[in-house]
Scaffold this motif. Sequence first.
Motif, PDB file in Angstrom:
ATOM      1  N   ASP A 268      58.580 -61.835 -79.713  1.00  0.00           N
ATOM      2  CA  ASP A 268      58.018 -61.427 -78.423  1.00  0.00           C
ATOM      3  C   ASP A 268      57.934 -59.906 -78.378  1.00  0.00           C
ATOM      4  O   ASP A 268      58.947 -59.215 -78.453  1.00  0.00           O
ATOM      5  N   ASN A 269      56.727 -59.402 -78.263  1.00  0.00           N
ATOM      6  CA  ASN A 269      56.458 -57.969 -78.209  1.00  0.00           C
ATOM      7  C   ASN A 269      55.859 -57.612 -76.849  1.00  0.00           C
ATOM      8  O   ASN A 269      54.889 -56.887 -76.753  1.00  0.00           O
ATOM      9  N   SER A 270      56.415 -58.170 -75.802  1.00  0.00           N
ATOM     10  CA  SER A 270      55.914 -57.954 -74.448  1.00  0.00           C
ATOM     11  C   SER A 270      56.488 -56.668 -73.886  1.00  0.00           C
ATOM     12  O   SER A 270      57.521 -56.176 -74.371  1.00  0.00           O
ATOM     13  N   PRO A 271      55.804 -56.141 -72.854  1.00  0.00           N
ATOM     14  CA  PRO A 271      54.595 -56.563 -72.159  1.00  0.00           C
ATOM     15  C   PRO A 271      53.327 -56.126 -72.893  1.00  0.00           C
ATOM     16  O   PRO A 271      53.401 -55.593 -74.004  1.00  0.00           O
TER      17      PRO A 271
ATOM     18  N   HIS B 157      53.301 -61.207 -95.111  1.00  0.00           N
ATOM     19  CA  HIS B 157      54.564 -61.167 -95.851  1.00  0.00           C
ATOM     20  C   HIS B 157      55.797 -60.974 -94.974  1.00  0.00           C
ATOM     21  O   HIS B 157      56.833 -60.602 -95.501  1.00  0.00           O
ATOM     22  N   GLN B 158      55.734 -61.176 -93.682  1.00  0.00           N
ATOM     23  CA  GLN B 158      56.896 -60.823 -92.866  1.00  0.00           C
ATOM     24  C   GLN B 158      57.467 -62.017 -92.108  1.00  0.00           C
ATOM     25  O   GLN B 158      56.755 -62.717 -91.425  1.00  0.00           O
ATOM     26  N   ASN B 159      58.780 -62.168 -92.245  1.00  0.00           N
ATOM     27  CA  ASN B 159      59.485 -63.173 -91.455  1.00  0.00           C
ATOM     28  C   ASN B 159      59.844 -62.548 -90.106  1.00  0.00           C
ATOM     29  O   ASN B 159      59.434 -61.412 -89.809  1.00  0.00           O
ATOM     30  N   ARG B 160      60.594 -63.261 -89.309  1.00  0.00           N
ATOM     31  CA  ARG B 160      60.924 -62.793 -87.955  1.00  0.00           C
ATOM     32  C   ARG B 160      61.619 -61.429 -87.986  1.00  0.00           C
ATOM     33  O   ARG B 160      61.263 -60.524 -87.228  1.00  0.00           O
ATOM     34  N   GLU B 161      62.618 -61.266 -88.839  1.00  0.00           N
ATOM     35  CA  GLU B 161      63.366 -60.001 -88.884  1.00  0.00           C
ATOM     36  C   GLU B 161      62.488 -58.853 -89.351  1.00  0.00           C
ATOM     37  O   GLU B 161      62.552 -57.744 -88.817  1.00  0.00           O
ATOM     38  N   GLU B 162      61.670 -59.110 -90.365  1.00  0.00           N
ATOM     39  CA  GLU B 162      60.778 -58.069 -90.879  1.00  0.00           C
ATOM     40  C   GLU B 162      59.720 -57.681 -89.853  1.00  0.00           C
ATOM     41  O   GLU B 162      59.394 -56.502 -89.701  1.00  0.00           O
ATOM     42  N   LEU B 163      59.192 -58.659 -89.131  1.00  0.00           N
ATOM     43  CA  LEU B 163      58.209 -58.349 -88.091  1.00  0.00           C
ATOM     44  C   LEU B 163      58.843 -57.518 -86.982  1.00  0.00           C
ATOM     45  O   LEU B 163      58.265 -56.531 -86.533  1.00  0.00           O
ATOM     46  N   ALA B 164      60.039 -57.886 -86.562  1.00  0.00           N
ATOM     47  CA  ALA B 164      60.719 -57.105 -85.521  1.00  0.00           C
ATOM     48  C   ALA B 164      60.927 -55.665 -85.981  1.00  0.00           C
ATOM     49  O   ALA B 164      60.715 -54.714 -85.211  1.00  0.00           O
ATOM     50  N   LEU B 165      61.298 -55.476 -87.241  1.00  0.00           N
ATOM     51  CA  LEU B 165      61.478 -54.132 -87.789  1.00  0.00           C
ATOM     52  C   LEU B 165      60.144 -53.393 -87.834  1.00  0.00           C
ATOM     53  O   LEU B 165      60.055 -52.217 -87.460  1.00  0.00           O
TER      54      LEU B 165
END
Length: 189
Positions: A148-151, A170-178
């Motif tokens: 979730d990258n809200s708002p 190439h990104q899992n949840r942790e990599e995307l958050a980073l």
Amino acid sequence: MANSRGPETLAGLVTELGPSARAAYAREAAAAGDFAVVAVPLKVVNDMPAEELAGKIVLDTNNYMVWRDGNIPVLDSGEKTVHELRQEQLPASKVAKAFTHIQAPRLLTSARPAGATDRLALSVSSNFPEAVALVTRLYDQFGFDTVDNSPLSESWRTGPGQPAWIRHAHQNREELALNLRRARRHAPA
């Protein structure tokens, strides 16, 4: 489903999708759906069926591309994001930025079951928790995790050129958050 050319041009796709699919004009499709997926470039002057989309969640899959969309000063300056502008154009709808940093064919080839170590993640941004919840359910059904990258004011973090955009395959949840945290605001190219 609808496009800008008319329902008759979607006959082959409707046949391929099966008996639950049907083609219509944009206003008819917007009125018929429980929610809508918008896959059209942003225009400064709204030509979307706002009345028919009122009260509905609208998944906006658009990215701002100057070469295609022309310069839009309010976006170029960073005053607003693409999806904040879309929300202004559809004030009675609940806009969510979704499916914007994955290529459509990858939806079918990159899906993995929940809990898989190689399951990719996609982001969602919205000002409405119910829209985030819908997108999260859809992502899971498609075989992806959600960040979730809200708002909507934060939705620029997955735009073209940003780390989350570049690493989309190439990104899992942790990599995307980073990668969302690594994003730096700049005017679109």
